[in-house]
Design an enzyme around this catalytic site. Structure first.
Site, short mmCIF file in Angstrom:
data_model
loop_
_atom_site.label_atom_id
_atom_site.label_comp_id
_atom_site.label_asym_id
_atom_site.label_seq_id
_atom_site.Cartn_x
_atom_site.Cartn_y
_atom_site.Cartn_z
N GLU A 51 0.83 -1.25 -0.01
CA GLU A 51 0.04 0.06 0.15
C GLU A 51 0.81 1.24 0.04
OE1 GLU A 51 -2.13 -3.42 0.80
OE2 GLU A 51 -0.77 -2.61 2.28
N ALA A 90 8.87 -3.38 5.68
CA ALA A 90 9.50 -4.72 5.95
C ALA A 90 8.95 -5.83 5.25
CB ALA A 90 9.89 -5.05 7.29
N VAL A 91 9.39 -6.37 4.26
CA VAL A 91 9.06 -7.71 3.36
C VAL A 91 9.97 -8.65 3.72
CG1 VAL A 91 8.18 -8.43 1.62
CG2 VAL A 91 7.88 -6.10 1.81
N THR A 109 5.95 -18.69 0.48
CA THR A 109 5.39 -18.70 -0.66
C THR A 109 5.90 -17.54 -1.71
OG1 THR A 109 3.79 -17.16 0.13
CG2 THR A 109 3.21 -19.56 0.61
N HIS A 161 4.72 -14.95 -2.45
CA HIS A 161 4.01 -13.65 -1.73
C HIS A 161 5.04 -12.55 -1.82
CE1 HIS A 161 2.02 -10.96 1.19
NE2 HIS A 161 1.09 -11.13 0.12
N PHE A 189 12.99 4.73 -0.87
CA PHE A 189 12.69 3.38 -0.73
C PHE A 189 13.37 2.87 0.52
CE2 PHE A 189 13.17 -1.19 -1.55
CZ PHE A 189 11.98 -1.68 -1.66
#
Length: 163
Positions: A72, A94-95, A100, A102, A127
């Site tokens: 988002e 934070a990813v 998976t 995703h 970023f």
């Protein structure tokens, strides 16, 4: 605005190299910080780092906005850039890779979307999204042994706002 003669500060970067910050005086500049709530134990620390950098650099002000997750961030950044009043937008998230695909979709689209906002609006959009394989890597980059990438993102925002 040009390049500043302010003495640069050294800071760790995403690699083991150090980056020399230029133009670290944020007087007169206003920033929007958009932070993802997903992985809030990490993003909260990134936010602390960003606020610390802006405070130490004498920013005229900053406003913090939150969104559910990193996916988002681009839409929020676009709305803020169009609204005006900010010299730069700092996107924090934070990813963390899971089992998976995703991770690949979220990390890639967040990066692409934030870059698109900057290129489309001319407003620097930084970023400050960690993309790590595990929680330990994220913790090391959110105030741990590898520094605070939220701090680095804010310093980048100052430099790009003065570019």
């Amino acid at each position: 605005m040009g390049i500043s003669a302010i003495s640069p500060a050294l800071a760790p970067t995403m690699s083991s190299d150090s980056l020399t910050w230029q133009n670290t005086d944020a007087r007169g500049l206003k920033f929007a910080i958009v932070v993802a709530r997903f992985n809030s134990n990490i993003t909260g620390k990134l936010l602390e780092g960003a606020v610390d950098a802006l405070t130490k650099s004498n920013a005229a002000g900053y406003t913090v906005f939150s969104v559910p997750g990193a996916f988002e961030l681009p839409l929020a950044a676009k709305k803020l850039a169009r609204r005006g009043g900010y010299d730069a937008i700092i996107a924090l998230g934070a990813v963390i890779r899971g089992d998976t695909p995703h991770f690949d979709y979220v990390a890639g689209e967040a990066a692409r979307g934030l870059q698109d906002v900057a290129l489309d609006t001319g407003v620097p959009v930084i970023f400050g999204v960690l993309t790590t394989d595990n929680l330990e890597q994220a913790e090391a980059r959110a105030g741990g042994e590898l520094g605070n990438k939220g701090y680095d993102a804010a310093m980048t925002a100052i430099e790009m706002a003065r570019f």
